[in-house]
Write an enzyme that holds these catalytic residues in place. Structure first.
Site, PDB file in Angstrom:
ATOM      1  N   ALA A   1       0.852  -1.190   0.000  1.00  0.00           N
ATOM      2  CA  ALA A   1       0.000   0.000   0.000  1.00  0.00           C
ATOM      3  C   ALA A   1       0.889   1.241   0.000  1.00  0.00           C
ATOM      4  CB  ALA A   1      -0.891  -0.006   1.237  1.00  0.00           C
TER       5      ALA A   1
ATOM      6  N   SER B   1       2.614  -2.276   4.249  1.00  0.00           N
ATOM      7  CA  SER B   1       2.642  -0.823   4.041  1.00  0.00           C
ATOM      8  C   SER B   1       3.930  -0.451   3.327  1.00  0.00           C
ATOM      9  CB  SER B   1       2.626  -0.103   5.390  1.00  0.00           C
ATOM     10  OG  SER B   1       3.885  -0.257   6.038  1.00  0.00           O
ATOM     11  N   ASP B   2       3.916   0.634   2.559  1.00  0.00           N
ATOM     12  CA  ASP B   2       5.190   1.187   2.114  1.00  0.00           C
ATOM     13  C   ASP B   2       5.932   1.632   3.380  1.00  0.00           C
ATOM     14  OD1 ASP B   2       7.364   2.110   0.732  1.00  0.00           O
ATOM     15  OD2 ASP B   2       6.220   3.272  -0.733  1.00  0.00           O
ATOM     16  N   TRP B   3       7.233   1.800   3.251  1.00  0.00           N
ATOM     17  CA  TRP B   3       8.075   2.005   4.442  1.00  0.00           C
ATOM     18  C   TRP B   3       7.742   3.339   5.140  1.00  0.00           C
ATOM     19  CZ3 TRP B   3       8.224  -2.431   2.798  1.00  0.00           C
ATOM     20  CH2 TRP B   3       9.097  -3.397   3.252  1.00  0.00           C
TER      21      TRP B   3
ATOM     22  N   ALA C   1       4.677   4.257   5.869  1.00  0.00           N
ATOM     23  CA  ALA C   1       3.415   4.826   5.378  1.00  0.00           C
ATOM     24  C   ALA C   1       2.294   4.743   6.412  1.00  0.00           C
ATOM     25  CB  ALA C   1       2.974   4.124   4.101  1.00  0.00           C
TER      26      ALA C   1
END
Ligand code: BGC
Length: 813
Positions: free
Chosen positions: A190, A222-224, A226
């Protein structure tokens, strides 16, 4: 492993244990859990290589061509083999999960991560991404489709709110992710952005369509960085918060469940998915000995070399290519990029490659014993200095090529000293009590005059040259973008006049301050030659050569994660250079080394224009194969290239008031050009080979039933003098539609090979989805009955045949 077995495991865990699994244990690892014999799973970027857990120049990776080059292959079999190569690199580096592919679209030519995405077209992106995923996962490594969804530009990327209609999402931006799920992808990432007011890690789009409608049974990560809160993402269908430890989920999520804000079943579902992933990766149960991974071999290099040629796009050729080496005695190779090509884009995708074959080396190798090669760099690119590399500097303590890295305590005492190979240190070692990172080097001063030195990082930094402090200041961290903090911090420069040829002693220091990353990058550049003289030298070399290969391109300052491009210019004096050498020698091949579109104002002057994209480590060998005719340039444009940025129909990537409206709707890329009746420099699908083709009869079924796929048969003949590959493309249109439609849309392709003079038939499969559209009123897909236009062509702008297809309702029973 069945879901029943996973449920039994789940029963062994209490809430705290379950929640602990839902956040990273480290930057790149998931948490392990002895109670269910679950080991940590290791993740790594991607997509052009597998870096492994460390940013360490001593741990090199095989570097593939970047995604836009893979998008240019139009070859799913080869793409799947590249996926297999990523998987073997993952195995070599102890990585379970590769954070690739990137399935966002080339919505505007200015996208900073354009190089990391395949195409402007959802169908081509989906097919290419699916092939790569199959290749990665067949070998037992997990792939991650990212960044879900509408994360197509970099401006304000951490917070931008993309406004886009449901139909456009479904038909354009979600479509490649749907293809990834169909291909069985094990993770979806995401993005940082919001869509229609909700940040993607808490978006309802994670549940619907991803998990319910498409049946995705894997993990949404999650993106890092995010994840911004505990409850909303937990209620939405996010499963895993990265990185860790100390993400927003840990204690807070336990509390939220205890307080009844998040149902326990939601946590169970996330853990179940994580355990399913672990089962797929053999991360459950007694530890299995890892297979001894193969080191990169000759076959690997051959595959990469073949890929470079197969993805190179020949935009134009006035009979100059291929070059016949028997007819050459002197070849001028011109341009800074010829000796220092850009082989990958900037940002989290970066790897330390295991040795690049430059264009110059590749050309020299091919011409050795046949022709003299003269290299002239031409004017400098006018960019900030590059990080120190071992060719230029040595460790002041040992004298070895490279730099000395030291960690100092508060009193300046040395805690650790290491020899390193690069001035780009993104993760200096961690030692308790360390307050300062110091990088020092002796730089070879082959030129006297005004040098430029630079240091990048955050916090207090200083730089001294021969004991004279040239820079000393406080550089506060003003961004929450992890790629900028950890990978591309801004460079601060200073100049110093060097009067002798004695080595220059450079010492850079950075104080370590919490929450500002650890990166320190030290750079130096000698005085630049005056542009006019450098240009004149290049022209002279061009004039005295039998053929000229001029290599131009973008730099890490233009194409990188974390920011969009401001324009499409090549930068420096590169346009003037190509104008001048093409005027001096008509047998000039302009080689363009960029990840995304650039303006080519000299394109009608050069004898041939060839795109190599960011070609990865075999840049020069693949290029030489194409230049000298050992391989045909096989690529086709995955994205339309404008002659001038001002002509491009969709260019807005700057949010206004935090919002970015995808106001062009369905009409991006070639669709927008066709709708606006504008002519780009080169259309989606364009690319020449080394032979010619004659298209003959086309067979399209007169009618199909709604919901059915169909095929288009195209007869064609290779009318040239050598064997070749042709990419036959099918587009559709619906002139009298009751709903808004693109002017035309890409529906499928088939690639054929034929010997000189040989006739063949291309059979293009057109999936049923090519005929459907999303109905917002009905909340479902619909296929409009009636007459569609079917077009066969060599690109979106070069349609050679068109006919009709009737879509019928299934007959009533
Ligand atoms: C990027 C992702 C990447 C992640 C981990 C993020 O900043 O957007 O593509 O996988 O960092 O490096």
């Amino acid at each position: 492993m069945t879901d029943d077995v996973i449920d039994l495991m789940l029963d062994k865990l209490d809430l705290t244990q379950k929640v602990r699994l839902l956040s990273g244990a480290t930057t790149w690892r998931t948490a392990g859990e002895p109670a269910v014999e679950l080991r940590q799973m290791v993740m790594s970027d991607g997509p052009a290589g597998v870096r492994g857990e460390a940013w360490d120049e001593r741990r090199t990776s095989v570097l593939l061509p970047s995604a836009s080059a893979i998008g240019a292959l139009w070859d799913e079999e080869l793409t799947a083999r590249l996926g297999g190569l990523l998987a073997s690199e993952a195995a070599r580096k102890g990585v379970d999960i590769v954070l690739a592919p990137t399935l966002n679209l080339h919505r505007t030519p200015l996208g900073g991560r354009h190089f990391e995405c395949f195409s402007e077209d959802p169908e081509l992106t989906g097919r290419t991404g699916a092939a790569l995923i199959r290749g990665i996962q067949e070998a037992g490594t997990a792939a991650t489709a990212k960044h879900y969804v509408a994360n197509d530009s970099e401006s304000e990327r951490m917070h931008v709110d993309v406004r886009v209609s449901e139909r456009v999402l479904r038909e354009v931006y979600l479509a490649p992710f749907e293809a990834a799920v169909d291909a069985g992808v094990w993770l979806v990432m995401a993005g940082y952005n919001s869509v229609n007011g909700t940040t993607m890690t808490a978006s309802a789009l994670l549940a619907e369509p991803l998990k319910s409608d498409w049946g995705f049974d894997g993990v949404v990560v999650s993106d890092w960085g995010a994840l911004r809160s505990a409850t909303a993402p937990a209620l939405a269908a996010l499963d895993l918060a990265m990185p860790g430890p100390q993400g927003p989920w840990e204690a807070e999520l336990v509390r939220a469940v205890q307080d009844g804000l998040v149902p326990a079943e939601a946590v169970d579902d996330k853990v179940r998915r994580l355990l399913r992933l672990a089962a797929r990766l053999h991360a459950l149960g007694p530890r299995r000995p890892r297979r001894t991974p193969a080191s990169p071999s000759r076959d690997t290099r051959e595959l990469l070399r073949r890929t470079v040629a197969a993805g190179s796009v020949l935009l134009s050729n006035r009979g100059v290519l291929p070059l016949d080496r028997a007819a050459l005695s002197t070849v001028a190779v011109i341009g800074v990029h010829a000796a220092t090509p850009r082989v990958q884009g900037g940002g989290s995708a970066g790897v330390f490659d295991s040795g690049t074959v430059t264009p110059l080396t590749g050309i020299r190798a091919r011409l050795r014993g046949h022709a003299r090669v003269v290299h002239v760099p031409g004017p400098s690119l006018g960019v900030p200095p590059a990080p120190l590399d071992p060719d230029r500097c040595s460790n002041p303590r040992s004298g070895q090529p490279g730099v000395l890295l030291r960690l100092l305590d508060a009193a300046g005492q040395e805690l650790l000293a290491e020899h390193r190979l690069s001035g780009r240190q993104l993760e200096p070692p961690v030692v308790p009590g360390a307050r300062t990172v110091e990088i020092s080097a002796l730089i070879r001063a082959d030129t006297t005059g005004e040098w430029t030195f630079g240091v990048a990082g955050f916090g207090r930094m200083s730089l001294s040259i021969d004991d004279l402090t040239v820079l000393d200041g406080e550089f506060p961290c003003t961004t929450d973008d992890p790629a900028v903090v950890h990978v591309t911090p801004p460079l601060h420069t200073a100049r110093a006049t060097i009067r002798t040829h004695r080595p220059i002693r450079l010492v850079a220091r950075r104080e370590l301050v919490p929450d500002t990353g650890r990166a320190v990058i030290v750079a130096a550049a000698p005085p630049q030659r005056e542009a006019a003289a450098a240009l004149a030298e290049a022209v002279e070399a061009a004039r005295s050569a039998d053929a000229v290969i001029v290599v131009v391109g973008t730099t890490e300052h233009t194409e990188t994660e974390g920011r969009d491009r401001a324009d499409l210019r090549l930068g420096g004096h590169q346009d003037a250079l190509v104008h001048a050498v093409a005027a001096a020698n008509p047998r000039t091949v302009a080689v363009v080394n960029s990840g995304g579109p650039v303006e080519l104002p000299w394109r009608d002057e050069a004898g041939a224009v060839l795109l190599t994209w960011f070609p990865g480590q075999e840049a020069g060998s693949g290029l030489a194969d194409v230049l000298f005719g050992l391989a045909e340039p096989g690529g086709r444009l995955p994205t339309t290239w404008a002659a001038r940025l001002a002509d491009a129909p969709v260019t807005r990537s700057q949010p206004a008031g935090g919002r970015l409206d995808y106001e062009e709707g369905l009409h991006i890329g070639y669709r927008a050009w066709a709708r606006a009746e504008r002519e780009p420099a080169y259309w989606f699908g364009h690319g020449e080979g080394y032979t010619t083709w004659e298209y003959g009869a086309v067979r399209v079924p007169p009618q199909v039933t709604r919901g059915s796929a169909f095929t288009v048969g195209v007869q064609l003949r290779n009318t040239g003098a050598r064997a070749g590959r042709e990419v036959v493309q099918v587009y559709l249109a619906r002139p009298d539609s009751a709903v808004e439609r693109p002017a035309l849309w890409f529906a499928g392709y088939a690639a054929v090979h034929a010997e000189a003079g040989e006739a063949t038939t291309a059979v293009v499969d057109v999936p049923a989805r090519a005929l459907r559209h999303w109905s917002e009123e009905a909340g479902t897909w619909r296929t409009e009955p009636g007459t569609y236009r079917v077009m066969v062509g060599r690109s979106a702008g070069r349609i050679l045949w068109h006919g009709e297809l009737e879509v019928r309702e299934p007959s009533a029973r």
